[in-house]
Write a protein that holds these residues in place. Structure first.
Motif, PDB file in Angstrom:
ATOM      1  N   GLY A 146     -16.704  18.522   8.028  1.00  0.00           N
ATOM      2  CA  GLY A 146     -17.443  17.413   7.431  1.00  0.00           C
ATOM      3  C   GLY A 146     -16.578  16.389   6.726  1.00  0.00           C
ATOM      4  O   GLY A 146     -17.040  15.280   6.433  1.00  0.00           O
ATOM      5  N   GLU A 147     -15.308  16.721   6.462  1.00  0.00           N
ATOM      6  CA  GLU A 147     -14.405  15.788   5.789  1.00  0.00           C
ATOM      7  C   GLU A 147     -13.784  14.820   6.803  1.00  0.00           C
ATOM      8  O   GLU A 147     -13.415  15.220   7.904  1.00  0.00           O
ATOM      9  N   THR A 148     -13.655  13.554   6.407  1.00  0.00           N
ATOM     10  CA  THR A 148     -13.097  12.517   7.276  1.00  0.00           C
ATOM     11  C   THR A 148     -11.877  11.891   6.622  1.00  0.00           C
ATOM     12  O   THR A 148     -11.882  11.625   5.411  1.00  0.00           O
ATOM     13  N   PHE A 149     -10.852  11.638   7.420  1.00  0.00           N
ATOM     14  CA  PHE A 149      -9.598  11.079   6.917  1.00  0.00           C
ATOM     15  C   PHE A 149      -9.166   9.908   7.792  1.00  0.00           C
ATOM     16  O   PHE A 149      -9.290   9.963   9.016  1.00  0.00           O
ATOM     17  N   SER A 150      -8.650   8.864   7.156  1.00  0.00           N
ATOM     18  CA  SER A 150      -8.074   7.749   7.904  1.00  0.00           C
ATOM     19  C   SER A 150      -6.669   8.120   8.356  1.00  0.00           C
ATOM     20  O   SER A 150      -5.938   8.807   7.645  1.00  0.00           O
ATOM     21  N   MET A 151      -6.310   7.623   9.549  1.00  0.00           N
ATOM     22  CA  MET A 151      -4.995   7.941  10.091  1.00  0.00           C
ATOM     23  C   MET A 151      -3.969   6.891   9.648  1.00  0.00           C
ATOM     24  O   MET A 151      -4.229   5.695   9.688  1.00  0.00           O
ATOM     25  N   HIS A 152      -2.799   7.385   9.271  1.00  0.00           N
ATOM     26  CA  HIS A 152      -1.684   6.504   8.904  1.00  0.00           C
ATOM     27  C   HIS A 152      -1.030   5.959  10.158  1.00  0.00           C
ATOM     28  O   HIS A 152      -0.931   4.769  10.353  1.00  0.00           O
ATOM     29  N   LYS A 167       0.821  -1.213   0.000  1.00  0.00           N
ATOM     30  CA  LYS A 167       0.000   0.000   0.000  1.00  0.00           C
ATOM     31  C   LYS A 167       0.851   1.257   0.000  1.00  0.00           C
ATOM     32  O   LYS A 167       0.427   2.316  -0.459  1.00  0.00           O
ATOM     33  N   ASN A 168       2.058   1.148   0.535  1.00  0.00           N
ATOM     34  CA  ASN A 168       2.911   2.325   0.585  1.00  0.00           C
ATOM     35  C   ASN A 168       3.421   2.733  -0.783  1.00  0.00           C
ATOM     36  O   ASN A 168       4.053   3.777  -0.922  1.00  0.00           O
ATOM     37  N   GLN A 169       3.178   1.899  -1.793  1.00  0.00           N
ATOM     38  CA  GLN A 169       3.570   2.264  -3.150  1.00  0.00           C
ATOM     39  C   GLN A 169       2.582   3.249  -3.771  1.00  0.00           C
ATOM     40  O   GLN A 169       2.880   3.882  -4.779  1.00  0.00           O
ATOM     41  N   MET A 170       1.419   3.386  -3.175  1.00  0.00           N
ATOM     42  CA  MET A 170       0.388   4.249  -3.736  1.00  0.00           C
ATOM     43  C   MET A 170       0.517   5.653  -3.167  1.00  0.00           C
ATOM     44  O   MET A 170       0.554   5.862  -1.963  1.00  0.00           O
ATOM     45  N   ASN A 171       0.624   6.618  -4.052  1.00  0.00           N
ATOM     46  CA  ASN A 171       0.732   8.025  -3.654  1.00  0.00           C
ATOM     47  C   ASN A 171       1.894   8.262  -2.696  1.00  0.00           C
ATOM     48  O   ASN A 171       1.866   9.184  -1.893  1.00  0.00           O
ATOM     49  N   MET A 213      -4.599   4.763   0.385  1.00  0.00           N
ATOM     50  CA  MET A 213      -5.816   4.200  -0.188  1.00  0.00           C
ATOM     51  C   MET A 213      -6.902   5.248  -0.413  1.00  0.00           C
ATOM     52  O   MET A 213      -8.060   4.930  -0.609  1.00  0.00           O
ATOM     53  N   ASP A 214      -6.522   6.517  -0.372  1.00  0.00           N
ATOM     54  CA  ASP A 214      -7.492   7.601  -0.523  1.00  0.00           C
ATOM     55  C   ASP A 214      -7.313   8.230  -1.895  1.00  0.00           C
ATOM     56  O   ASP A 214      -6.243   8.755  -2.218  1.00  0.00           O
ATOM     57  N   GLY A 215      -8.338   8.184  -2.715  1.00  0.00           N
ATOM     58  CA  GLY A 215      -8.238   8.693  -4.082  1.00  0.00           C
ATOM     59  C   GLY A 215      -8.391  10.195  -4.209  1.00  0.00           C
ATOM     60  O   GLY A 215      -8.293  10.733  -5.314  1.00  0.00           O
ATOM     61  N   ARG A 216      -8.625  10.889  -3.109  1.00  0.00           N
ATOM     62  CA  ARG A 216      -8.818  12.335  -3.183  1.00  0.00           C
ATOM     63  C   ARG A 216      -7.481  13.072  -3.307  1.00  0.00           C
ATOM     64  O   ARG A 216      -6.414  12.508  -3.039  1.00  0.00           O
ATOM     65  N   ASP A 217      -7.552  14.333  -3.676  1.00  0.00           N
ATOM     66  CA  ASP A 217      -6.358  15.183  -3.740  1.00  0.00           C
ATOM     67  C   ASP A 217      -6.044  15.657  -2.325  1.00  0.00           C
ATOM     68  O   ASP A 217      -6.358  16.787  -1.937  1.00  0.00           O
ATOM     69  N   LEU A 218      -5.429  14.780  -1.550  1.00  0.00           N
ATOM     70  CA  LEU A 218      -5.202  15.070  -0.139  1.00  0.00           C
ATOM     71  C   LEU A 218      -4.254  16.238   0.059  1.00  0.00           C
ATOM     72  O   LEU A 218      -4.398  17.013   1.010  1.00  0.00           O
ATOM     73  N   GLU A 219      -3.282  16.365  -0.817  1.00  0.00           N
ATOM     74  CA  GLU A 219      -2.302  17.437  -0.670  1.00  0.00           C
ATOM     75  C   GLU A 219      -2.989  18.797  -0.707  1.00  0.00           C
ATOM     76  O   GLU A 219      -2.736  19.668   0.131  1.00  0.00           O
ATOM     77  N   THR A 220      -3.894  18.972  -1.663  1.00  0.00           N
ATOM     78  CA  THR A 220      -4.614  20.243  -1.782  1.00  0.00           C
ATOM     79  C   THR A 220      -5.618  20.405  -0.651  1.00  0.00           C
ATOM     80  O   THR A 220      -5.747  21.498  -0.065  1.00  0.00           O
ATOM     81  N   MET A 221      -6.328  19.336  -0.320  1.00  0.00           N
ATOM     82  CA  MET A 221      -7.345  19.424   0.726  1.00  0.00           C
ATOM     83  C   MET A 221      -6.746  19.823   2.068  1.00  0.00           C
ATOM     84  O   MET A 221      -7.254  20.720   2.754  1.00  0.00           O
ATOM     85  N   LEU A 222      -5.655  19.167   2.444  1.00  0.00           N
ATOM     86  CA  LEU A 222      -5.108  19.392   3.780  1.00  0.00           C
ATOM     87  C   LEU A 222      -4.400  20.728   3.922  1.00  0.00           C
ATOM     88  O   LEU A 222      -4.085  21.150   5.039  1.00  0.00           O
ATOM     89  N   GLU A 223      -4.164  21.396   2.808  1.00  0.00           N
ATOM     90  CA  GLU A 223      -3.636  22.766   2.897  1.00  0.00           C
ATOM     91  C   GLU A 223      -4.646  23.705   3.551  1.00  0.00           C
ATOM     92  O   GLU A 223      -4.284  24.769   4.060  1.00  0.00           O
ATOM     93  N   LYS A 224      -5.909  23.295   3.579  1.00  0.00           N
ATOM     94  CA  LYS A 224      -6.967  24.132   4.153  1.00  0.00           C
ATOM     95  C   LYS A 224      -7.076  23.983   5.668  1.00  0.00           C
ATOM     96  O   LYS A 224      -7.777  24.756   6.324  1.00  0.00           O
ATOM     97  N   ALA A 225      -6.409  22.959   6.226  1.00  0.00           N
ATOM     98  CA  ALA A 225      -6.466  22.749   7.675  1.00  0.00           C
ATOM     99  C   ALA A 225      -5.743  23.882   8.393  1.00  0.00           C
ATOM    100  O   ALA A 225      -4.721  24.389   7.921  1.00  0.00           O
ATOM    101  N   GLU A 226      -6.269  24.287   9.560  1.00  0.00           N
ATOM    102  CA  GLU A 226      -5.671  25.380  10.321  1.00  0.00           C
ATOM    103  C   GLU A 226      -5.618  25.028  11.800  1.00  0.00           C
ATOM    104  O   GLU A 226      -6.421  24.229  12.308  1.00  0.00           O
ATOM    105  N   VAL A 227      -4.658  25.643  12.481  1.00  0.00           N
ATOM    106  CA  VAL A 227      -4.597  25.522  13.932  1.00  0.00           C
ATOM    107  C   VAL A 227      -5.908  26.046  14.515  1.00  0.00           C
ATOM    108  O   VAL A 227      -6.415  27.091  14.093  1.00  0.00           O
TER     109      VAL A 227
END
Length: 677
Positions: free
Chosen positions: A356-362, A318-322, A375-389
């Motif tokens: 409202g967004e849910t993410f599995s923990m590595h 699985k670590n070969q993906m993304n 195993m997540d097909g979403r654009d996680l890199e772009t999505m998680l840029e929106k997270a804030e303290v």
């Protein structure tokens, strides 16, 4: 038997136009004529590796990968795993495809066997162009998911392959249940595993239940009856949760209501008073206090984080993906305490731009979490840029705990005796049942069909007795189905060989790194392919099916090679006739290994010793062979310089063709030595 029309690999308009885009001679890994191509209008691609004409013996070996991938994967393999060299050196050309290039065939799972068959048939045309008019014999093989696909190929087609070697195979009721049963036990027994392993080691008590409370004993018994091999708990710390995280979305897609019913309705563990599920459940809010780069996390937390061990060895793929994506890490203000169960943890954003967004923990370490990008097909890199303290989040492992007893609510037909523990005296289910059996659906979607027990060629199945991911009874289940369809006697077309001290993986290590308990079955796999070809081409009968019995989900085998049959040598290691000895530092210990080779399976080629778990076995001692080569005695002495408990290992290789590195069939045995001052 089914009346369905069998596929022959010719005249399929989808594969009517093959093309070749690479045609050249190569010298690595061995001299061969390399052909690469595909079929126009499809994503299907193939590779053929042809031996020089003077060594060609008019056959091919066709490998089927567990997953749709790269048709050139075999080019990356070396040593014992080098399938190309094995084939070419044994007079065969090698075939590999990308299985249609679409995961599980997309909307048409039959693509898996149709693409494979069409490539195999086209390879015959290329072989005629290269060597002249003839029909090459064809032998297909694959393990795990590739085992499903191999069986589907030979049950759904006719005239394509002359033989098959499916290995470490599952049944239609394998996924996700082999993983749910195992992970349920691992969760409940996580603090007792060392005691269980010690009881099962040589010189142990032999009773893995002796230190367990009622709940723990029930969990171990449930997994054992389901078929998890008891001895395999020796690698509990490396096997991880297998493919369960991967299969979870499939269950959600077919039975989403289960995850709510588990925590609300009677009859489920989630509503049982004081149950382990309730105790281990995490459902708590927290706040992001810091956002870090991966480098910052590693520096800030230090050696307590080991990304290489975030997954068990069965999940390494699985670590070969993304894997190139570097996602931010989050430090949280509040975190579960008192030894929380963190596997399967999810993080749901309750505020901020990601609400409202849910993410599995590595992995989760010291209040720091990172998102699983495998195993997540979403654009996680772009999505998680929106997270804030300051963003509020919910930490929740509810769904993952619920999934771990899903097998209780999926009771199949009575031919699956591992589920008898969940039936009452009348044969009715003890627990509420879900509206759909998801296992056969998952199996069919991945392979194009569900096993019917009607292979249209000769078959040798290779199954591991310590298989953590394809419980050994499933090969027996398939054998029984083949025998029923063959009128009770399938010896003219079927063999089943059980391999002791082998697990699921087909790598040369055979164990993900545990050289003390496990050996590789690769040599036996290659020998099975050669024996299969001799069976088909020359009528030479292979070794008989292994002798075994089925007891409560566990496969049991006899102690001697003569009784056990198959092709694996049998090793019995003792110290002064016992499995355990106590000695003093500096005292010489003498170990004796009695080795037997089944009739017709060759002779002992090598005996090696590892006394102090160095993972570097050494030759030596005295080796005495019987004149007929059927038995061997090996004796070796050793002096321990430090006190402690040791488990010396004798590793043995037998070989039908001494000197052939591909056909060394392995086994081993251990004893316990307690060394005192």
């Amino acid at each position: 038997m089914s009346d369905k029309k069998l596929y022959i690999g010719f005249d399929d308009p989808q594969f009517a136009n093959p093309y070749i885009d690479v045609d050249e001679w190569r010298n690595e890994p061995v001299r061969h004529h390399y052909i690469h191509g595909g079929f126009e209008g499809t994503l299907t691609k193939f590779c053929f590796y042809f031996p020089p004409e003077e060594t060609y013996e008019k056959r091919f070996f066709h490998f089927v990968s567990p997953f749709v991938g790269d048709e050139t994967e075999a080019q990356q393999q070396t040593g014992m795993e080098d399938k190309i060299s094995f084939a070419v050196k044994h007079g065969a050309y090698f075939v590999e495809t990308n299985l249609g290039g679409i995961v599980n065939g997309g909307d048409d799972p039959t693509l898996v066997y149709r693409a494979s068959a069409s490539a195999a048939q086209y390879s015959r045309k290329v072989a005629v162009d290269l060597y002249g008019e003839h029909r090459p014999y064809g032998y297909i093989y694959g393990g795990s998911g590739g085992g499903y696909k191999t069986i589907s190929c030979v049950e759904s087609t006719e005239g394509v392959w002359d033989g098959a070697v499916p290995f470490v195979i599952g049944s239609p009721m394998a996924m996700p249940y082999v993983f749910t049963a195992r992970v349920h036990a691992m969760r409940i027994l996580r603090h007792k595993m060392m005691q269980i392993v010690d009881a099962l080691e040589p010189g142990g008590s032999g009773n893995p239940y002796e230190t367990l409370n009622e709940e723990e004993a029930a969990a171990l018994r449930e997994a054992t009856l389901m078929g998890f091999p008891l001895r395999t708990w020796c690698v509990y710390d490396t096997i991880g949760d297998g493919a369960l995280p991967v299969l979870k979305p499939a269950v959600e897609a077919m039975d989403a209501a289960y995850y709510q019913d588990f925590w609300k309705l009677p009859g489920y563990l989630g509503t049982a008073e004081n149950s382990s599920a309730v105790r281990d459940r995490i459902h708590m809010e927290s706040t992001i206090s810091e956002i870090l780069t991966p480098q910052g996390v590693l520096k800030g937390v230090g050696d307590s984080i080991d990304e290489n061990n975030a997954y068990g060895v069965d999940e390494a793929w699985k670590n070969q993906m993304n894997k190139a994506i570097e996602l931010p890490y989050f430090r949280l203000t509040d975190f579960p305490e008192d030894d929380p169960y963190l596997r399967g943890l999810k993080m749901k954003f309750l505020s901020g731009a990601l609400e409202g967004e849910t993410f599995s923990m590595h992995w989760v370490r010291e209040s720091i979490v990172t998102v699983d990008n495998s195993m997540d097909g979403r654009d996680l890199e772009t999505m998680l840029e929106k997270a804030e303290v300051g963003d509020r989040v919910l930490l929740d492992n509810s769904d993952y705990i619920a999934l771990q007893t899903y097998h209780r609510h999926q009771v199949p037909g009575k031919e699956y005796i591992s589920w008898d523990q969940f039936r009452d005296e009348k044969g009715e289910p003890l627990y509420p049942q879900r509206p759909l059996l998801v296992g056969p659906v998952i199996s069919s979607n991945g392979a194009g069909s569900v096993q019917s027990g009607t292979p249209n060629c000769k078959v040798i199945v290779l199954e591991s007795l310590m298989d953590e991911s394809a419980f050994p009874w499933q090969a027996d289940w398939y054998r029984r189905m083949v025998e029923r369809n063959a009128g009770g006697n399938a010896d003219d077309k079927f063999r089943l060989w059980y391999m002791d001290h082998c697990m699921h993986t087909d790598c040369a290590e055979g164990n993900g790194g545990d050289h003390q308990h496990i050996v590789s079955y690769l040599g036996a796999l290659y020998q099975a392919l050669l024996d299969l070809s001799a069976w088909v081409e020359k009528g030479i009968e292979p070794a008989p099916t292994s002798s075994y019995s089925l007891d409560g989900g566990q496969i049991l085998i006899p102690d001697t090679a003569k009784e056990r049959k198959g092709i694996q040598p049998v090793v019995s290691l003792h110290v002064e006739g016992e499995k355990r000895a106590e000695v003093k530092v500096g005292e010489t210990v003498v170990l004796t290994a009695e080795i037997e080779v089944p009739e017709g399976a060759g002779e002992v080629e090598e005996v090696c010793w590892d006394f102090e778990a160095t993972d570097m076995p050494e030759k030596g001692g005295i080796v005495i062979k019987a004149e007929d080569g059927s038995s061997t005695r090996a004796v070796m002495g050793h002096v321990f310089e430090k006190p402690g408990t040791y488990f010396p290992v004798a590793k043995v290789a037998s070989n039908r063709t001494v000197g052939d590195p591909f056909t060394r069939v392995m086994n081993q045995d251990r004893v316990r030595i307690v060394v005192t001052e």
